[in-house]
Design a protein around this motif. Structure first.
Motif, mmCIF file in Angstrom:
data_model
loop_
_atom_site.group_PDB
_atom_site.id
_atom_site.type_symbol
_atom_site.label_atom_id
_atom_site.label_comp_id
_atom_site.label_asym_id
_atom_site.label_seq_id
_atom_site.Cartn_x
_atom_site.Cartn_y
_atom_site.Cartn_z
ATOM 1 N N GLY A 121 0.817 -1.216 0.000
ATOM 2 C CA GLY A 121 0.000 0.000 0.000
ATOM 3 C C GLY A 121 0.845 1.259 0.000
ATOM 4 N N HIS A 124 1.801 2.087 -3.435
ATOM 5 C CA HIS A 124 0.692 2.567 -4.249
ATOM 6 C C HIS A 124 0.436 4.036 -3.982
ATOM 7 C CE1 HIS A 124 -0.815 -1.844 -4.259
ATOM 8 N NE2 HIS A 124 0.176 -1.638 -5.105
ATOM 9 N N GLU A 125 0.570 4.410 -2.702
ATOM 10 C CA GLU A 125 0.274 5.803 -2.349
ATOM 11 C C GLU A 125 1.372 6.749 -2.817
ATOM 12 O OE1 GLU A 125 -0.569 5.885 1.859
ATOM 13 O OE2 GLU A 125 -2.021 4.281 1.526
ATOM 14 N N LYS A 126 2.623 6.330 -2.604
ATOM 15 C CA LYS A 126 3.726 7.207 -3.003
ATOM 16 C C LYS A 126 3.955 7.069 -4.496
ATOM 17 C CE LYS A 126 5.428 8.035 1.179
ATOM 18 N NZ LYS A 126 5.822 9.226 1.810
ATOM 19 N N TYR A 360 -9.712 0.020 1.547
ATOM 20 C CA TYR A 360 -8.364 0.532 1.262
ATOM 21 C C TYR A 360 -8.269 1.958 1.796
ATOM 22 C CZ TYR A 360 -7.156 -3.440 -1.621
ATOM 23 O OH TYR A 360 -6.860 -4.698 -2.049
ATOM 24 N N SER A 362 -6.767 4.405 0.776
ATOM 25 C CA SER A 362 -6.837 5.439 -0.262
ATOM 26 C C SER A 362 -8.275 5.681 -0.727
ATOM 27 C CB SER A 362 -5.963 5.041 -1.448
ATOM 28 O OG SER A 362 -6.353 3.765 -1.902
#
Ligand code: ADP
Length: 592
Positions: A121, A124-126, A360, A362
């Motif tokens: 995760g 995915h965010e960065k 999730y 996000s």
């Protein structure tokens, strides 16, 4: 007040001295070399500061006294001083560069190891461009800082401080003029430097943003071109690059103005001192030698200040880079071992979900799993079926503990995953993906991926069981054949069988299969199925199933729809009682 400072230091805003302390922490293993470099620096500084004294003696005791023998002695002494200085400069510069490179190598390794500990995760965010920039440009900046700029800064500071002390000794009156000029210069430098640092950081962020857009466009070049979106992408990139240029220009203006101003102030100081000193020599209150040495010290101090001013901006940028690096290193992985995490020495392969709900982070508004409960006893095959987006892959990810559920529990052998050591949990699980990832390296390395010691015999046995041995034998280099970017291209079925061999060799108790949706040719298909059957033997298998043959074989089928288990049972049961299952099989959605 102290709490305020402590809070700020533990939070995101960490002050520059804190960065420097942490940098010093990186140097600790090499303190011997650090002290040697410092010693060379101090001795070199001392020799440097002694040279104007030689000039003073030469003028007052040799030239004025017309003593040629004394002049020779002073000249020889000065030559010895120059030679000593050369040795010391070499030692300092070499040791500092060594330290810079070493610290940077350690830091690179540490950042990478730290990154690898974060759950998927995090990546995915960065934006990956941002992470890559941390590892490349920020670390590089730090290397310049530790390797050369820091050493220049230390040397210049020493020259400035020592020079000022000797100025005061030589002529307290003249030194007052110097002191009246220097502190405002220093304060101004700190103030401007701080502003430049803020702006310079912005430029880097803008460039990182532009780069991530570039990476995205390049990796999706087919989409870009098929939509004829090249002008759009070029414009977007161009805007970002221009914005970075615009802000970069402001930084450049500030930095250049800063350097020019500092230089003007320094020369004005020399002029003032020369004028005042010459008046004192005329009035006979200062010897010509004193004035000469005073001038030399003034030049040294001014030179030191100018060089400090020149690298000030770079050092500020390096402090910014250090801040970002330590900020990254300070990010604690959201998924990590509990302090009292239990080992799982002999896993049996019992998997259970108890009332698991998950979203999730996000997309907090979309519930991905809602109250999911099921059990897979050791050796059982549980098939997950359902429309795309139903949450099948998320269930697989939760078994790996790539995420923690928002509520409910995921258990392996009766242990909540949060109470187990990650390394044991992950070792207990093997995965074969739809499109298995092969790393650049040899086939043998790929089969033994993640295992420290795998004998060639064990690798060959795994390959035989995975029905890939004959293919490998047909390659000129056999198991040493390179795959990946610079190696042979493998078909989907071959890659899958290598992934199966990898799982066989790792010998996990729990298996997660993500069946390929695309059809392989008949021969590959038969071999993959045979390999899979061998792999599944004696293991608990969770399979994201797309094929009728697989679901028919499963002990239990879970039908997922929008994050809920809506139907469960065997193939025969579900054909009778499960409307969604019937629909999925009828629409061939399962076997697509
Ligand atoms: P399936 O495997 O059944 O196709 P997934 O488990 O992949 O379903 O996805 C379930 C839902 O979660 C989908 O709505 C998907 O868009 C969403 N989702 C999957 N991965 C992520 C992620 N990393 N971040 C946010 N949402 C995600």
């Amino acid at each position: 007040m102290f709490r305020g400072i402590a809070n700020r230091m533990s939070g995101r805003v960490i002050s520059a001295p804190a960065h420097i302390r942490r940098l010093a922490g990186l140097l600790r293993p090499y303190r011997g070399r650090w002290w040697l470099a410092t010693l060379a620096l101090l001795l070199g500084g001392a020799v440097n500061l002694a040279l104007p004294q030689a000039v003073r003696y030469a003028i007052d005791d040799a030239v004025t006294a017309r003593d040629a023998a004394a002049l020779d002695r002073i000249a020889w002494l000065a030559l010895a001083g120059f030679a000593a200085l050369a040795v010391l400069v070499f030692a300092r510069a070499y040791l500092m560069s060594w330290l810079g490179s070493r610290v940077v190598a350690d830091l690179r390794q540490r950042i990478f190891e730290h990154l690898l500990r974060h759950p998927p995760g995090f990546f995915h965010e960065k934006k990956s461009g941002e992470l890559v920039s941390r590892l490349t440009s920020d670390v590089q900046m730090l290397q310049y800082a530790v390797g050369s700029e820091l050493s220049i800064a230390l040397r210049s500071s020493l020259t400035v401080l020592g020079g000022m002390a000797l100025l005061i000794v030589t002529s307290p009156g003249l030194s007052l003029t110097m002191l009246a000029l220097v502190p405002p210069l220093a304060v101004g430098a700190v103030w401007v430097g701080r502003r430049i640092r803020r702006r310079a950081r912005q430029v880097q962020d803008l460039v990182a943003e532009a780069h991530s857009g570039l990476e995205e466009a390049v990796s999706a070049i087919e989409t870009v071109q098929s939509f004829g979106a090249e002008p759009f992408e070029a414009r977007r990139y161009g805007h970002r690059v221009l914005e970075a240029f615009r802000v970069g220009l402001q930084v450049a203006v500030a930095r250049s103005g800063f350097m020019a101003g500092a230089q003007f102030a320094a020369y004005a100081a020399i002029g003032a001192i020369l004028w005042l000193g010459a008046n004192q020599v005329i009035a006979d209150t200062l010897s010509p030698g004193d004035l000469a040495s005073f001038l030399l010290y003034t030049l040294m101090v001014t030179g030191g200040l100018v060089s400090l001013a020149e690298i000030w901006g770079n050092l500020q940028s390096a402090i910014g880079a250090t801040g970002r690096i330590f900020e990254l290193l300070g990010e604690v992985p959201t998924i990590r071992d509990a302090a009292d995490a239990a080992p799982l020495p002999a896993p049996r392969g019992h998997v259970a979900f108890q009332g698991v709900s998950f979203t999730y982070p996000s997309r907090p508004e979309v519930p991905v799993l809602t109250d999911v409960s099921f059990e897979a006893r050791p050796g059982e095959v549980v098939a997950l079926v359902g429309p795309s987006g139903a949450g099948k892959s998320t269930i697989a990810a939760l078994v790996h503990r790539f995420h923690d559920p928002d509520s409910g529990r995921v258990l392996v052998d009766g242990h909540d995953l949060r109470a187990l050591r990650l390394v044991d949990l992950r070792r207990a699980i093997g995965t074969v993906h739809q499109e298995p990832m092969l790393f650049s390296g040899t086939i043998a390395e790929n089969i033994a991926y993640g295992l420290d010691a795998a004998s060639p015999d064990a690798i060959a046995q795994a390959a035989r069981d995975a029905c890939i041995a004959d293919f490998v034998a047909s390659l000129p280099d056999g198991y040493d054949t390179l795959v990946g970017e610079r190696g042979v291209k493998l078909s989907g079925g071959q890659r899958q069988r290598i992934a199966i061999a990898r799982a066989l060799l790792a010998d996990p108790r729990i298996l997660i299969l993500d069946e390929a949706t695309s059809h392989l040719d008949t021969e590959n298909e038969a071999q993959v199925q045979q390999a899979l059957s061998r792999l599944m033997q004696g293991r608990t298998t969770l399979v994201i199933a797309h094929r009728l043959s697989t679901v028919q074989r499963a002990d239990r089928i879970l039908v997922l729809d929008r994050g809920r288990i809506v139907e469960a049972g065997s193939h025969a049961d579900l054909l009778e009682t499960g409307p969604l299952y019937r629909r999925l099989t009828a629409a061939q959605a399962l076997v697509a």
